[in-house]
Enzyme design. Structure first.
Site, PDB file in Angstrom:
ATOM      1  N   ASN A 196      -1.060 -51.235   1.238  1.00  0.00           N
ATOM      2  CA  ASN A 196      -0.405 -52.125   2.199  1.00  0.00           C
ATOM      3  C   ASN A 196      -1.306 -52.544   3.352  1.00  0.00           C
ATOM      4  OD1 ASN A 196       1.761 -52.037   0.542  1.00  0.00           O
ATOM      5  ND2 ASN A 196       3.004 -50.692   1.852  1.00  0.00           N
ATOM      6  N   ARG A 212       5.751 -59.283  -4.242  1.00  0.00           N
ATOM      7  CA  ARG A 212       6.376 -59.910  -3.075  1.00  0.00           C
ATOM      8  C   ARG A 212       5.402 -60.121  -1.932  1.00  0.00           C
ATOM      9  NH1 ARG A 212       9.114 -58.726  -0.126  1.00  0.00           N
ATOM     10  NH2 ARG A 212      10.653 -60.341   0.092  1.00  0.00           N
ATOM     11  N   ARG A 218      15.171 -58.433   0.711  1.00  0.00           N
ATOM     12  CA  ARG A 218      13.813 -58.696   1.200  1.00  0.00           C
ATOM     13  C   ARG A 218      13.661 -60.120   1.764  1.00  0.00           C
ATOM     14  NH1 ARG A 218      10.364 -54.851  -1.257  1.00  0.00           N
ATOM     15  NH2 ARG A 218       8.932 -55.316   0.451  1.00  0.00           N
ATOM     16  N   PRO A 219      14.427 -60.481   2.789  1.00  0.00           N
ATOM     17  CA  PRO A 219      14.340 -61.839   3.351  1.00  0.00           C
ATOM     18  C   PRO A 219      12.973 -62.100   3.988  1.00  0.00           C
ATOM     19  CG  PRO A 219      15.605 -60.435   4.794  1.00  0.00           C
ATOM     20  CD  PRO A 219      15.366 -59.638   3.557  1.00  0.00           C
ATOM     21  N   VAL A 220      12.630 -63.373   4.161  1.00  0.00           N
ATOM     22  CA  VAL A 220      11.374 -63.749   4.845  1.00  0.00           C
ATOM     23  C   VAL A 220      11.665 -64.730   5.978  1.00  0.00           C
ATOM     24  CG1 VAL A 220       9.866 -63.288   2.869  1.00  0.00           C
ATOM     25  CG2 VAL A 220      10.922 -65.569   3.131  1.00  0.00           C
ATOM     26  N   LEU A 241      12.062 -64.345   9.066  1.00  0.00           N
ATOM     27  CA  LEU A 241      11.292 -64.135  10.306  1.00  0.00           C
ATOM     28  C   LEU A 241       9.856 -64.654  10.164  1.00  0.00           C
ATOM     29  CD1 LEU A 241      12.624 -60.619  11.345  1.00  0.00           C
ATOM     30  CD2 LEU A 241      13.465 -62.898  11.982  1.00  0.00           C
TER      31      LEU A 241
HETATM   32  C1  EPZ Z   1       6.470 -53.619   4.146  1.00  0.00           C
HETATM   33  O1  EPZ Z   1       7.401 -54.460   3.511  1.00  0.00           O
HETATM   34  C2  EPZ Z   1       5.873 -52.743   3.055  1.00  0.00           C
HETATM   35  N1  EPZ Z   1       5.186 -53.577   2.076  1.00  0.00           N
HETATM   36  C3  EPZ Z   1       6.997 -51.953   2.375  1.00  0.00           C
HETATM   37  O2  EPZ Z   1       6.378 -51.079   1.431  1.00  0.00           O
HETATM   38  C4  EPZ Z   1       7.716 -51.104   3.418  1.00  0.00           C
HETATM   39  O3  EPZ Z   1       8.813 -50.441   2.817  1.00  0.00           O
HETATM   40  C5  EPZ Z   1       8.214 -51.999   4.564  1.00  0.00           C
HETATM   41  O4  EPZ Z   1       7.122 -52.771   5.116  1.00  0.00           O
HETATM   42  C6  EPZ Z   1       8.837 -51.187   5.690  1.00  0.00           C
HETATM   43  O5  EPZ Z   1       7.889 -50.287   6.202  1.00  0.00           O
HETATM   44  C7  EPZ Z   1       3.960 -54.074   2.378  1.00  0.00           C
HETATM   45  O6  EPZ Z   1       3.415 -53.830   3.448  1.00  0.00           O
HETATM   46  C8  EPZ Z   1       3.297 -54.909   1.325  1.00  0.00           C
HETATM   47  P1  EPZ Z   1       9.604 -55.511   6.595  1.00  0.00           P
HETATM   48  P2  EPZ Z   1       8.001 -55.743   4.313  1.00  0.00           P
HETATM   49  O7  EPZ Z   1       9.416 -56.984   6.740  1.00  0.00           O
HETATM   50  O8  EPZ Z   1       7.012 -56.255   5.248  1.00  0.00           O
HETATM   51  C9  EPZ Z   1      13.989 -57.092   7.518  1.00  0.00           C
HETATM   52  C10 EPZ Z   1       5.960 -50.112  -0.665  1.00  0.00           C
HETATM   53  O9  EPZ Z   1       6.633 -49.251  -1.243  1.00  0.00           O
HETATM   54  N2  EPZ Z   1      13.375 -58.432   7.500  1.00  0.00           N
HETATM   55  O10 EPZ Z   1       8.920 -54.597   7.558  1.00  0.00           O
HETATM   56  O11 EPZ Z   1       8.553 -56.655   3.277  1.00  0.00           O
HETATM   57  C11 EPZ Z   1      14.018 -56.450   6.140  1.00  0.00           C
HETATM   58  O12 EPZ Z   1      15.179 -56.840   5.427  1.00  0.00           O
HETATM   59  C12 EPZ Z   1       6.661 -51.275   0.034  1.00  0.00           C
HETATM   60  O13 EPZ Z   1       4.715 -50.107  -0.566  1.00  0.00           O
HETATM   61  C13 EPZ Z   1      14.162 -59.545   7.793  1.00  0.00           C
HETATM   62  O14 EPZ Z   1      15.352 -59.429   8.041  1.00  0.00           O
HETATM   63  O15 EPZ Z   1       9.189 -55.079   5.116  1.00  0.00           O
HETATM   64  C14 EPZ Z   1      14.001 -54.968   6.453  1.00  0.00           C
HETATM   65  O16 EPZ Z   1      15.325 -54.515   6.694  1.00  0.00           O
HETATM   66  C15 EPZ Z   1       8.149 -51.300  -0.277  1.00  0.00           C
HETATM   67  N3  EPZ Z   1      13.585 -60.783   7.786  1.00  0.00           N
HETATM   68  C16 EPZ Z   1      13.208 -54.871   7.750  1.00  0.00           C
HETATM   69  O17 EPZ Z   1      13.170 -56.206   8.283  1.00  0.00           O
HETATM   70  C17 EPZ Z   1      12.240 -60.958   7.508  1.00  0.00           C
HETATM   71  O18 EPZ Z   1      11.762 -62.106   7.541  1.00  0.00           O
HETATM   72  C18 EPZ Z   1      11.779 -54.404   7.575  1.00  0.00           C
HETATM   73  O19 EPZ Z   1      11.188 -55.208   6.574  1.00  0.00           O
HETATM   74  C19 EPZ Z   1      11.461 -59.815   7.218  1.00  0.00           C
HETATM   75  C20 EPZ Z   1      12.049 -58.564   7.229  1.00  0.00           C
END
Ligand code: EPZ
Length: 421
Positions: free
Chosen positions: A23, A94, A123-125, A127
């Site tokens: 990551n 993703r 997994r929304p994007v 933000l």
């Molecule tokens: C990163 O995912 C990691 N992946 C994930 O690891 C990890 O579980 C996660 O961070 C949390 O630590 C990578 O770095 C490639 P987030 P990411 O955006 O960035 C919400 C693994 O096993 N959110 O930090 O996709 C979301 O729903 C993977 O290696 C929004 O609402 O996670 C979640 O509840 C699995 N809108 C929270 O934020 C958005 O636009 C954290 O998600 C983005 C996120």
């Protein structure tokens, strides 16, 4: 599909070399798109997800020289013309969304497939997109694709994240380094992988300060140069093998640069469960003679990571007493519970909370991996279960853990990979 066969009951003793962080590697690889010079990377883990990102970068026109057995990459985006990341490639991994910010920043446009959900959640994007709009990009969604335009380039601004997002912070950080003026990221993620990316970008000529805190400031620059960067060790892999030592009442030495600094709250939790931990600068020695129940809530860094939730649940399934595990990041990250229950674990799920009642032993069984981290929770169970465990669909494991069988066999585990018929 390949499977793993394990015979349980062998205490692990030995040394585990921790690979580079998946990551951290993924965003740093995407950063090559920000310059026409060569980005040379080392300590890149040899994983399926890394190969998926390489395939995406090559499809965009990046000149990729990869020697993954030597954990090295040389990437040059000098001749990139294609700014479309296709659904066929993005759906495989993703984190492909991480090419969005760099493409818009350097080429003024990008067309990236919406990644869609995955096993652990929607997994929304949103933000990521709001952040780019705050920097002046116009965003539309067409036929399942994100279409981002900034024909006159991005303009620095303030981006406030209502929820801490790791890849959201990374995407906007990369976009901001070439924006005109100053960008401030508020409520930014603190993960070590963000710091590693920022350090790499600064070595390329970016002007980033505050990384590793909730507020990151970026002074935009007109161009970036190439650099040579070594990826930090994988703290999630390290935590996973630490739990393997605890699960088997063994003693493992985990080797990795500055490993001790990467898992502050994790080691505190492991000590509560019963681990004896000796931390040095580039190695951590961990052993455990007994396991105590412990309540855990997953949180953004520096809290207990969601990516170590499935694995610690397996260890707590053999602890004395009952533990409560609260998953606050992902809405569907308990899929390993059904499989662990088949092995004799006593776990009940109530929404985003799991109650784990310790049992005296687990029984080997054929089980199914459901997602990356859940797959290793089944490996941990198989290491200690009575009898034989067969784990199906281990392609999940190959996404994020390098050379599992070799690393575990070297420490005394009885594990073999069964090739698909
Ligand atoms: C990163 O995912 C990691 N992946 C994930 O690891 C990890 O579980 C996660 O961070 C949390 O630590 C990578 O770095 C490639 P987030 P990411 O955006 O960035 C919400 C693994 O096993 N959110 O930090 O996709 C979301 O729903 C993977 O290696 C929004 O609402 O996670 C979640 O509840 C699995 N809108 C929270 O934020 C958005 O636009 C954290 O998600 C983005 C996120």
């Amino acid at each position: 599909m390949d499977r793993l066969r394990l015979q349980g009951g062998h205490a692990l003793h030995g040394t585990v070399p921790i690979s580079g962080a998946k990551n951290a590697a993924l965003p740093v690889m995407a950063a090559c798109l920000l310059t026409d010079k060569t980005l040379s990377l080392e300590n890149i883990p040899n994983l399926t997800d890394i190969r998926a990102m390489l395939a995406l970068l090559e499809a965009l026109g990046v000149d990729c020289h990869a020697d993954l057995t030597a954990h090295r990459l040389h990437l040059s985006a000098r001749f990139v013309k294609n700014v479309t990341a296709s659904y066929d490639l993005v759906r495989k991994m993703r984190a492909s969304i991480l090419v969005l910010g760099p493409l818009v920043a350097r080429h003024g446009k990008a067309r990236v497939s919406l990644p869609g959900g995955c096993a652990i959640g929607v997994r929304p994007v949103d933000l990521h997109l709001k952040g780019l709009e705050a920097l002046g990009a116009s965003i539309t969604l067409e036929d399942g694709y994100i279409c981002a335009e900034a024909p006159k380039g991005l303009i620095g601004g303030t981006v406030t994240f209502p929820v801490v997002t790791v890849t959201g912070t990374e995407n906007i950080l990369m976009a901001a380094v070439l924006a005109r003026g100053t960008t401030i990221l508020v409520n930014a993620a603190l993960e070590p992988e963000i710091v590693d990316l920022a350090e790499c970008l600064n070595a390329m000529g970016a002007k980033i300060t505050g990384h590793g805190t909730f507020t990151i400031t970026i002074e935009g620059v007109p161009v970036l140069k190439g650099t040579h960067h070594a990826i930090i060790p994988d703290r999630i892999e390290a935590g996973t093998y630490a739990l393997a030592a605890m699960m088997t009442h063994g003693n493992l030495i985990l080797k990795g640069r500055h490993l001790g600094q990467l898992l502050p709250s994790v080691f505190a939790t492991f000590s509560q469960i019963g681990a004896h931990i000796d931390q040095k600068e580039d190695q951590v020695t961990l052993s455990s003679s007994m396991l105590r129940a412990c309540d855990i809530t997953t949180e953004p860094f520096p809290g207990y990571p969601t990516d170590l939730q499935a694995q610690v649940m397996t260890v707590l399934s053999l602890a004395q007493g009952s533990s409560i595990i609260r998953e606050t990041i992902w809405e569907n990250r308990f899929m390993h519970v059904a499989e662990l229950t088949r092995m004799g674990a006593d776990i009940s799920v109530h929404g985003l909370t799991a109650v784990v009642r310790g049992v005296s032993e687990l029984q080997g069984a054929p089980v199914m991996a459901t997602d990356l981290r859940a797959s290793f929770s089944l490996v941990l169970a198989g290491l200690m279960a009575k009898g034989e465990t067969i784990i199906n669909r281990i392609y999940h494991l190959d996404r994020g853990y390098e050379a599992v069988q070799d690393k575990l066999t070297a420490c005394g585990a009885c594990i073999e990979r069964i090739p698909a018929e």
